[in-house]
Write an enzyme that holds these catalytic residues in place. Structure first.
Site, PDB file in Angstrom:
ATOM      1  N   LYS A  47     -34.773 -44.584  61.292  1.00 25.33           N
ATOM      2  CA  LYS A  47     -35.175 -45.933  61.381  1.00 25.33           C
ATOM      3  C   LYS A  47     -34.375 -46.675  62.324  1.00 25.33           C
ATOM      4  O   LYS A  47     -34.729 -47.681  62.768  1.00 25.33           O
ATOM      5  CB  LYS A  47     -35.323 -46.708  59.917  1.00 25.33           C
ATOM      6  CG  LYS A  47     -35.905 -45.688  58.922  1.00 25.33           C
ATOM      7  CD  LYS A  47     -35.531 -46.515  57.557  1.00 25.33           C
ATOM      8  CE  LYS A  47     -36.133 -45.531  56.419  1.00 25.33           C
ATOM      9  NZ  LYS A  47     -35.600 -46.227  54.898  1.00 25.33           N
ATOM     10  N   GLY A  48     -32.961 -46.364  62.418  1.00 24.36           N
ATOM     11  CA  GLY A  48     -32.171 -47.153  62.969  1.00 24.36           C
ATOM     12  C   GLY A  48     -32.682 -47.594  64.418  1.00 24.36           C
ATOM     13  O   GLY A  48     -32.110 -48.816  64.821  1.00 24.36           O
ATOM     14  N   GLU A 104     -32.008 -43.742  70.663  1.00 22.85           N
ATOM     15  CA  GLU A 104     -31.276 -43.868  69.524  1.00 22.85           C
ATOM     16  C   GLU A 104     -30.767 -45.112  69.535  1.00 22.85           C
ATOM     17  O   GLU A 104     -30.074 -46.077  70.391  1.00 22.85           O
ATOM     18  CB  GLU A 104     -30.222 -42.579  69.471  1.00 22.85           C
ATOM     19  CG  GLU A 104     -30.555 -41.404  68.854  1.00 22.85           C
ATOM     20  CD  GLU A 104     -30.613 -41.534  67.398  1.00 22.85           C
ATOM     21  OE1 GLU A 104     -30.868 -42.575  66.804  1.00 22.85           O
ATOM     22  OE2 GLU A 104     -30.672 -40.451  66.567  1.00 22.85           O
ATOM     23  N   ASP A 105     -30.134 -45.354  68.208  1.00 20.48           N
ATOM     24  CA  ASP A 105     -28.986 -46.773  67.952  1.00 20.48           C
ATOM     25  C   ASP A 105     -27.793 -46.500  68.470  1.00 20.48           C
ATOM     26  O   ASP A 105     -26.893 -47.115  68.797  1.00 20.48           O
ATOM     27  CB  ASP A 105     -29.631 -47.455  66.775  1.00 20.48           C
ATOM     28  CG  ASP A 105     -29.440 -46.527  65.180  1.00 20.48           C
ATOM     29  OD1 ASP A 105     -29.583 -45.148  65.714  1.00 20.48           O
ATOM     30  OD2 ASP A 105     -29.206 -46.844  64.384  1.00 20.48           O
ATOM     31  N   ASP A 108     -23.027 -40.458  66.848  1.00 16.45           N
ATOM     32  CA  ASP A 108     -21.690 -40.597  66.336  1.00 16.45           C
ATOM     33  C   ASP A 108     -21.183 -39.235  66.615  1.00 16.45           C
ATOM     34  O   ASP A 108     -20.333 -38.777  67.525  1.00 16.45           O
ATOM     35  CB  ASP A 108     -21.931 -40.821  64.872  1.00 16.45           C
ATOM     36  CG  ASP A 108     -20.794 -41.038  64.045  1.00 16.45           C
ATOM     37  OD1 ASP A 108     -19.623 -40.703  64.296  1.00 16.45           O
ATOM     38  OD2 ASP A 108     -20.922 -41.757  62.929  1.00 16.45           O
ATOM     39  N   VAL A 158     -20.342 -50.151  61.624  1.00 16.56           N
ATOM     40  CA  VAL A 158     -21.049 -51.173  62.153  1.00 16.56           C
ATOM     41  C   VAL A 158     -22.454 -51.134  61.797  1.00 16.56           C
ATOM     42  O   VAL A 158     -22.971 -50.018  61.219  1.00 16.56           O
ATOM     43  CB  VAL A 158     -21.483 -51.014  63.776  1.00 16.56           C
ATOM     44  CG1 VAL A 158     -20.120 -51.173  64.545  1.00 16.56           C
ATOM     45  CG2 VAL A 158     -21.909 -49.623  64.121  1.00 16.56           C
TER      46      VAL A 158
HETATM   47  C1  PRP Z   1     -28.075 -42.489  62.475  1.00 13.07           C
HETATM   48  C2  PRP Z   1     -28.436 -42.615  63.913  1.00 13.07           C
HETATM   49  C3  PRP Z   1     -28.807 -41.315  64.606  1.00 13.07           C
HETATM   50  C4  PRP Z   1     -27.647 -40.563  63.900  1.00 13.07           C
HETATM   51  C5  PRP Z   1     -26.192 -40.391  64.814  1.00 13.07           C
HETATM   52  O1  PRP Z   1     -29.277 -42.274  61.599  1.00 13.07           O
HETATM   53  O2  PRP Z   1     -29.514 -43.207  63.836  1.00 13.07           O
HETATM   54  O3  PRP Z   1     -29.810 -40.729  64.503  1.00 13.07           O
HETATM   55  O4  PRP Z   1     -27.229 -41.161  62.767  1.00 13.07           O
HETATM   56  O5  PRP Z   1     -25.419 -39.650  64.208  1.00 13.07           O
HETATM   57  P1  PRP Z   1     -24.818 -38.276  64.729  1.00 13.07           P
HETATM   58  O6  PRP Z   1     -24.648 -38.530  66.076  1.00 13.07           O
HETATM   59  O7  PRP Z   1     -23.564 -38.016  64.059  1.00 13.07           O
HETATM   60  O8  PRP Z   1     -25.720 -37.228  64.596  1.00 13.07           O
HETATM   61  P2  PRP Z   1     -29.188 -42.160  60.192  1.00 13.07           P
HETATM   62  O9  PRP Z   1     -29.276 -41.064  59.768  1.00 13.07           O
HETATM   63  O10 PRP Z   1     -28.154 -43.175  59.860  1.00 13.07           O
HETATM   64  O11 PRP Z   1     -30.517 -42.650  59.693  1.00 13.07           O
HETATM   65  P3  PRP Z   1     -30.994 -44.045  59.911  1.00 13.07           P
HETATM   66  O12 PRP Z   1     -31.542 -44.125  61.714  1.00 13.07           O
HETATM   67  O13 PRP Z   1     -32.753 -43.957  59.210  1.00 13.07           O
HETATM   68  O14 PRP Z   1     -30.488 -45.107  59.457  1.00 13.07           O
END
Ligand code: PRP
Length: 186
Positions: A47-48, A104-105, A108, A158
């Site tokens: 969703k991010g 992507e937002d 990580d 964040v």
């Molecule tokens: C976050 C973000 C990426 C992922 C990045 O999603 O939106 O999809 O984590 O992390 P990585 O580089 O360690 O793989 P999240 O799982 O928090 O879901 P969301 O976007 O629905 O909050």
């Protein structure tokens, strides 16, 4: 939660900075996807990425389509790139004609985008590139460099502009550092 406590410790990426980032990346996309044979598909990873995607797509002027996927990484602490669950897949019969740009937002560990890029190439996409608003290179578990990047950030917790803590704060118009008191008491 104590309503009097300031839950955002500091603003890390302001609304003005985000606005210039989306303007810059949209111009880069216009430059790179200008060809007549391009079928650009902006792929929002739920969703991010919703807020970033919404702002970015309004500034891109080349023809585009949009689509969404929802995935979750459950192996971010490992060295593999296979531990990603697909909750909503990209299902289109014309994938071999699609120039997919994954939006992507945040990156990580790199596990999610590394997996997704390989997955979409494996499904037969014509091309696959990646775009992130935020990049935390210090957190990488797998090597990954996005094609388009808003800004690199330090390893801080964040939220805002789509990013959540426990599903909260996604609607903030900026990216802020969450005050540790919010998550340390849980
Ligand atoms: C976050 C973000 C990426 C992922 C990045 O999603 O939106 O999809 O984590 O992390 P990585 O580089 O360690 O793989 P999240 O799982 O928090 O879901 P969301 O976007 O629905 O909050």
């Amino acid at each position: 939660m104590d309503g009097n406590r300031c839950e955002i410790e500091k603003v890390l990426v302001s609304e003005e900075e985000i606005d210039s980032i989306t303007t810059r990346i949209a111009a880069e996309i216009d430059r790179d996807y200008a060809g007549e044979d391009c079928q650009l598909v902006l792929l929002c990873i739920l969703k991010g990425s919703i807020v970033f995607m919404g702002d970015l797509m309004k500034k891109v002027t080349v023809p585009l389509e949009i689509d969404c996927m929802k995935v979750s990484s459950y192996g971010a602490g490992t060295q593999t790139t296979g531990n990603v669950n697909i909750h909503l897949d990209l299902l289109r019969p014309d994938i071999d004609k699609c120039d997919i740009l994954i939006i992507e937002d945040i990156i990580d560990s790199g596990v999610t985008l590394s997996y997704l890029k390989k997955y979409l190439i494996g499904k037969g996409a014509k091309s696959v590139r990646t775009c992130t608003l935020l990049d935390k290179p210090s957190r990488r578990k797998v090597e990954f460099t996005p094609d388009y990047c808003g800004t690199e950030i330090p390893d801080e917790f964040v939220v805002g502009y789509g990013l959540d803590y426990d599903e909260k704060y996604r609607a903030l118009p900026y990216v802020g550092v969450l005050h540790p008191s919010v998550y340390s008491k849980e």
